[in-house]
Design a protein around this motif. Structure first.
Motif, PDB file in Angstrom:
ATOM      1  N   PRO A 120       0.768  -1.401   0.162  1.00 15.63           N
ATOM      2  CA  PRO A 120      -0.088   0.028   0.094  1.00 15.63           C
ATOM      3  C   PRO A 120       0.920   1.125  -0.085  1.00 15.63           C
ATOM      4  N   PRO A 121       0.220   2.244  -0.780  1.00 13.16           N
ATOM      5  CA  PRO A 121       1.204   3.483  -0.798  1.00 13.16           C
ATOM      6  C   PRO A 121       0.850   4.264   0.567  1.00 13.16           C
ATOM      7  N   VAL A 122       1.987   4.944   1.007  1.00 15.44           N
ATOM      8  CA  VAL A 122       1.844   5.915   2.122  1.00 15.44           C
ATOM      9  C   VAL A 122       1.739   7.320   1.588  1.00 15.44           C
ATOM     10  N   PHE A 123       0.528   7.894   2.051  1.00 23.40           N
ATOM     11  CA  PHE A 123       0.248   9.230   1.623  1.00 23.40           C
ATOM     12  C   PHE A 123       0.507  10.399   2.826  1.00 23.40           C
ATOM     13  N   GLU A 124       0.906  11.260   2.542  1.00 25.78           N
ATOM     14  CA  GLU A 124       1.157  12.593   3.341  1.00 25.78           C
ATOM     15  C   GLU A 124       0.330  13.704   2.795  1.00 25.78           C
ATOM     16  N   VAL A 125      -0.890  14.044   2.916  1.00 23.18           N
ATOM     17  CA  VAL A 125      -1.756  14.908   2.299  1.00 23.18           C
ATOM     18  C   VAL A 125      -1.182  16.119   2.976  1.00 23.18           C
ATOM     19  N   GLU A 126      -0.974  17.275   2.272  1.00 26.15           N
ATOM     20  CA  GLU A 126      -0.659  18.606   2.956  1.00 26.15           C
ATOM     21  C   GLU A 126      -1.941  19.605   2.746  1.00 26.15           C
ATOM     22  N   LYS A 127      -2.631  19.209   1.704  1.00 23.83           N
ATOM     23  CA  LYS A 127      -3.792  20.289   1.280  1.00 23.83           C
ATOM     24  C   LYS A 127      -4.626  19.693   0.485  1.00 23.83           C
ATOM     25  N   ILE A 128      -6.058  20.030   1.006  1.00 15.49           N
ATOM     26  CA  ILE A 128      -6.998  19.417   0.096  1.00 15.49           C
ATOM     27  C   ILE A 128      -7.767  20.722  -0.189  1.00 15.49           C
ATOM     28  N   ILE A 129      -8.354  20.802  -1.524  1.00 21.04           N
ATOM     29  CA  ILE A 129      -8.982  22.126  -1.917  1.00 21.04           C
ATOM     30  C   ILE A 129     -10.301  21.574  -2.490  1.00 21.04           C
ATOM     31  N   GLU A 130     -11.610  21.703  -2.383  1.00 19.20           N
ATOM     32  CA  GLU A 130     -12.717  21.190  -3.110  1.00 19.20           C
ATOM     33  C   GLU A 130     -13.591  22.653  -3.537  1.00 19.20           C
ATOM     34  N   GLY A 131     -13.943  22.362  -4.805  1.00 16.98           N
ATOM     35  CA  GLY A 131     -14.886  23.181  -5.403  1.00 16.98           C
ATOM     36  C   GLY A 131     -15.439  22.781  -6.587  1.00 16.98           C
ATOM     37  N   GLU A 132     -16.801  23.107  -6.446  1.00 13.89           N
ATOM     38  CA  GLU A 132     -17.739  22.523  -7.772  1.00 13.89           C
ATOM     39  C   GLU A 132     -17.629  21.044  -7.608  1.00 13.89           C
TER      40      GLU A 132
END
Length: 115
Positions: free
Chosen positions: A59-71
């Motif tokens: 399994p990959p290892v993610f380090e999410v720094e930012k998530i932006i949601e729009g439309e």
């Protein structure tokens, strides 16, 4: 009540880190398209399934720094670490632009740079 697109992406990514490819794919449309900018394009769930089997041996290892949601889009930025079949880990910075249709991931445009 259907979850928002950001929650769907976070849930899908959580399943992939548990090595649950099918759990991830249930969040994708049948004709999902993955575009790895400057590299390859995958069309349809079966192509994504095969790619995951070859590239997500662990399994990959993610380090999410930012998530932006729009439309109907969600943008996720961070790092991902993937091990190859020899156990060598590669860490890359990524910016994933996901387009959603009716609550499912229809298209990925991935910008990935090894760091």
């Amino acid at each position: 009540m259907q979850p928002d697109n950001k929650s769907t992406l976070l849930l899908a990514n959580a399943t992939i880190t548990q090595n649950d490819h099918e759990g991830f794919l249930k969040h994708c449309t049948e004709d999902t398209t993955w575009i790895f900018v400057g590299d390859i394009t995958l069309r349809g769930k079966e192509a994504v399934r095969q790619w995951m089997a070859e590239n997500y041996i662990e399994p990959p290892v993610f380090e999410v720094e930012k998530i932006i949601e729009g439309e109907d889009h969600v943008i996720a930025m961070g790092t991902i670490t993937i091990k190859d079949k020899h156990g060598k880990a590669t860490t890359s910075s990524y910016c994933d632009v996901w387009r959603f249709e009716e609550g499912k991931m229809a298209e990925l445009r991935a910008y990935v740079v090894a760091t």
